[in-house]
Motif scaffolding. Sequence first.
Motif, mmCIF file in Angstrom:
data_model
loop_
_atom_site.group_PDB
_atom_site.id
_atom_site.type_symbol
_atom_site.label_atom_id
_atom_site.label_comp_id
_atom_site.label_asym_id
_atom_site.label_seq_id
_atom_site.Cartn_x
_atom_site.Cartn_y
_atom_site.Cartn_z
ATOM 1 N N CYS A 2 -5.517 -0.988 2.781
ATOM 2 C CA CYS A 2 -4.904 0.273 2.359
ATOM 3 C C CYS A 2 -5.878 1.420 2.616
ATOM 4 O O CYS A 2 -7.045 1.355 2.246
ATOM 5 C CB CYS A 2 -4.570 0.209 0.871
ATOM 6 S SG CYS A 2 -3.560 1.594 0.313
ATOM 7 N N HIS A 33 -4.789 4.494 1.687
ATOM 8 C CA HIS A 33 -4.385 5.407 0.606
ATOM 9 C C HIS A 33 -3.789 6.721 1.126
ATOM 10 O O HIS A 33 -4.109 7.793 0.634
ATOM 11 C CB HIS A 33 -5.563 5.693 -0.338
ATOM 12 C CG HIS A 33 -6.543 4.568 -0.459
ATOM 13 N ND1 HIS A 33 -6.206 3.342 -0.986
ATOM 14 C CD2 HIS A 33 -7.846 4.469 -0.090
ATOM 15 C CE1 HIS A 33 -7.267 2.543 -0.944
ATOM 16 N NE2 HIS A 33 -8.268 3.202 -0.402
ATOM 17 N N CYS A 82 0.138 1.927 -3.712
ATOM 18 C CA CYS A 82 -1.266 2.333 -3.591
ATOM 19 C C CYS A 82 -1.777 2.860 -4.930
ATOM 20 O O CYS A 82 -1.253 3.827 -5.483
ATOM 21 C CB CYS A 82 -1.407 3.392 -2.505
ATOM 22 S SG CYS A 82 -3.037 4.174 -2.491
HETATM 23 ZN ZN LIG Z 1 -4.454 2.528 -1.632
#
Ligand SMILES: [Zn+2]
Length: 305
Positions: A267, A269, A275
């Motif tokens: 991830c 973000h 997230c």
């Molecule tokens: Zn994230």
Amino acid sequence: MKGRVIRSTGLWYNVLGEDQKVYTCRARGKFRLDEIKETNPIAVGDNVIFDHDQKEGHITEILPRENIIERQSVKKTGHSHVLAANVDQVMLIASLKQPRTSVGFIDRFMASAESFRIPQILVFNKTDILREKDLDLQSKLVDLYNSLGIKTISMSAIETDELSSIHELIKNKTTLVAGHSGVGKSTILNKLSDKISQSVNEISGFSQKGTHTTTFAEMFQLDEKTFIIDTPGVKEWGLMDMTEQEISDYFPEMRERRLNCKFGSRCIHITEPGCAVLEALQNNEIALSRYESYVSMVAGEDNRK
Ligand SMILES: [Zn+2]
Ligand SMILES: Nc1nc2c(ncn2[C@@H]2O[C@H](COP(=O)(O)OP(=O)(O)O)[C@@H](O)[C@H]2O)c(=O)[nH]1
Ligand SMILES: [Mg+2]
């Protein structure tokens, strides 16, 4: 004798010996430039072994480093330039006006220091020229950075003679000081010690030619255990080989949360569902200004102002 490098020109080194005297030294032998990929094998702050006669000394060994602060070499890609070694903390001097230090730059600087695992201090100088609106903004920033574990203060170097809060923060440590030209770095350093006399309002320039075209850091000893490293060229303070995934590791408020992202370490973000960083942003647990700095770093923007 053992000593510590306090100044380097790339060819010559000033070494503060255990006897508290300063020796001018050259490096003896090769310090394996190719293998370590550094354009300068010996840096300010390095602990070294050297021998000497009346005229000059020779550095024969670099003792193991606790850490280094480096940046990418301007001249040779894939090489790095070590700004300083064995640094306990960095101190960024900033100002909201004349000149304005952007939060983008502050965040980038702090993230770099995090990547070297070096604690940070942030000083907002020139509070005397701020109007109410900017004083307000500044006090919010002081709170924000303090909450992130960065020791943050505000001050006016021309209105204060006693820099007691800075003295307290730097005592018995080696502190690397940086800041954009004009923020008052020299004014503050001069007031910290009468051993320092930097010219105020100086225009910094590149003095050397050829392969060693860099500006070098210089270290000052305030008392036996307190050192200040002055670094010119903060504009080149760059991110060393940070991957997209890595950057959030260097934002403490994201580092704690990213483990809860649905996509785990993949991830970044920005748009990912589930997230944890975006969720914290929505809940105002992460400051928007910090997140914006993060996004600009992930996008590879060059936030040098
Ligand atoms: Zn994230
Ligand atoms: N108003 C105000 N001016 C300051 C302050 N600190 C430094 N200055 C001025 O800002 C200019 C740049 O200072 P200098 O120390 O040379 O900045 P440096 O480039 O960061 O080393 C000089 O004219 C200083 O007198 C401050 O706290 N308030
Ligand atoms: Mg200066």
